[in-house]
Write an enzyme that holds these catalytic residues in place. Structure first.
Site, mmCIF file in Angstrom:
data_model
loop_
_atom_site.group_PDB
_atom_site.id
_atom_site.type_symbol
_atom_site.label_atom_id
_atom_site.label_comp_id
_atom_site.label_asym_id
_atom_site.label_seq_id
_atom_site.Cartn_x
_atom_site.Cartn_y
_atom_site.Cartn_z
ATOM 1 N N ASP A 22 0.838 -1.207 0.000
ATOM 2 C CA ASP A 22 0.000 0.000 0.000
ATOM 3 C C ASP A 22 0.870 1.253 0.000
ATOM 4 O O ASP A 22 2.100 1.176 0.122
ATOM 5 C CB ASP A 22 -0.959 -0.013 1.199
ATOM 6 C CG ASP A 22 -0.271 -0.324 2.526
ATOM 7 O OD1 ASP A 22 0.977 -0.323 2.565
ATOM 8 O OD2 ASP A 22 -0.975 -0.560 3.518
ATOM 9 N N HIS A 28 -7.469 -4.085 10.322
ATOM 10 C CA HIS A 28 -7.213 -3.809 8.902
ATOM 11 C C HIS A 28 -5.961 -4.529 8.418
ATOM 12 O O HIS A 28 -5.027 -4.771 9.181
ATOM 13 C CB HIS A 28 -7.191 -2.304 8.601
ATOM 14 C CG HIS A 28 -5.976 -1.549 9.057
ATOM 15 N ND1 HIS A 28 -6.037 -0.498 9.938
ATOM 16 C CD2 HIS A 28 -4.670 -1.671 8.725
ATOM 17 C CE1 HIS A 28 -4.828 -0.022 10.131
ATOM 18 N NE2 HIS A 28 -3.970 -0.713 9.406
ATOM 19 N N GLU A 61 -9.665 -1.188 5.446
ATOM 20 C CA GLU A 61 -10.306 -0.874 6.720
ATOM 21 C C GLU A 61 -11.573 -1.718 6.891
ATOM 22 O O GLU A 61 -12.062 -2.303 5.926
ATOM 23 C CB GLU A 61 -10.692 0.610 6.732
ATOM 24 C CG GLU A 61 -9.503 1.560 6.683
ATOM 25 C CD GLU A 61 -8.866 1.795 8.054
ATOM 26 O OE1 GLU A 61 -8.928 0.884 8.916
ATOM 27 O OE2 GLU A 61 -8.303 2.875 8.244
#
Ligand code: GLP
Length: 232
Positions: free
Chosen positions: A67, A137, A142
């Site tokens: 990410d 998460h 999330e």
């Protein structure tokens, strides 16, 4: 799922590095998914140490980062791009051409996410390193993220932003992240969790209800998941 209970952070980091080094030795051009955060720092230290002792060679390793904040400048100290260079990539012999990152500088995030998914489809991830957030998460998926979600732009919860912010820096409101479905497509997943604050999330993964409100619970069905933890 295999749960390896360890005594502390050091043992978690050592165990994870032994497993990953074993995998790299088995397959020279292995594709590894890397995570950021505090949790994998000990693992990365051990990998650097092993590299310096010539116990592991990263020259064939290909990487995908999980990410990235959005937007963020690559050369900002806070980007996951610079985190990886500071803590691992800049300290071992992995080739720059073999690294893949989500680009937090692009304007067209849709095209960026599609590009990343395409690359992962072409070079499936052999081993994914994962941490977990206090709220369950994974990556930046999330609560509310679906089982089949793919790489996309997400809104960060206030809690996640608070945990990831420093005294002088506030985490952005958004991020690009591999989806839960993308993560689940990895052949092997090594999840690391240390500390009491991760206990609930790990319990939920190991024996709780599987649902969207705790994305880490979706990992339970994975065929080759190793959880290394002192939280449980
Ligand atoms: C961030 C990252 C996650 C990480 C989580 C936990 O939100 N995007 O990949 O697992 O934080 O971080 P830490 O390891 O610092 O507890």
């Amino acid at each position: 799922m295999k749960v390896i209970r360890v005594k502390n952070y050091e043992e978690m980091s050592r165990t994870a590095s032994e497993i990953l080094i074993g995998e790299i030795r088995k397959k020279k051009n292995i594709v590894v998914g890397f995570a950021t955060g505090r949790t994998p720092l000990g693992l990365y230290k051990n990998l650097v140490r092993a590299y310096r002792k010539r116990e592991v060679d990263f020259s064939g390793v290909r990487s995908f980062n999980l990410d990235e904040y959005y937007p963020v400048a690559k050369n900002s100290r806070r980007s996951f791009f610079s985190y990886m260079f500071r803590n691992l990539f800049g300290l071992v012999n992995i080739k720059e051409g073999n690294m893949n990152f989500l680009d937090g500088e692009v304007r067209d995030w849709r095209a960026e996410c599609a590009r990343y998914e395409g690359l992962i489809r072409k070079s499936p991830i052999d081993v994914q390193i994962l941490g977990v957030g206090v709220n369950g998460h994974i990556g930046f998926n999330e609560p509310g993220s679906s089982f089949s979600s793919r790489t996309r732009l997400v809104e960060l919860s206030d809690e996640t932003r608070r945990q990831n912010s420093g005294i002088f820096w506030r985490a952005p409101k958004q991020a690009l992240t591999m989806g839960v479905g993308t993560i689940l497509s990895a052949k092997k997943i090594i999840l690391l969790a240390s500390g009491r604050e991760k206990m609930k999330a790990v319990e939920r993964l190991v024996k709780g209800k599987i649902s969207k409100d705790c994305p880490v619970s979706f990992l339970r069905g994975h065929k080759d998941l190793v959880v290394v933890t002192d939280s449980f």
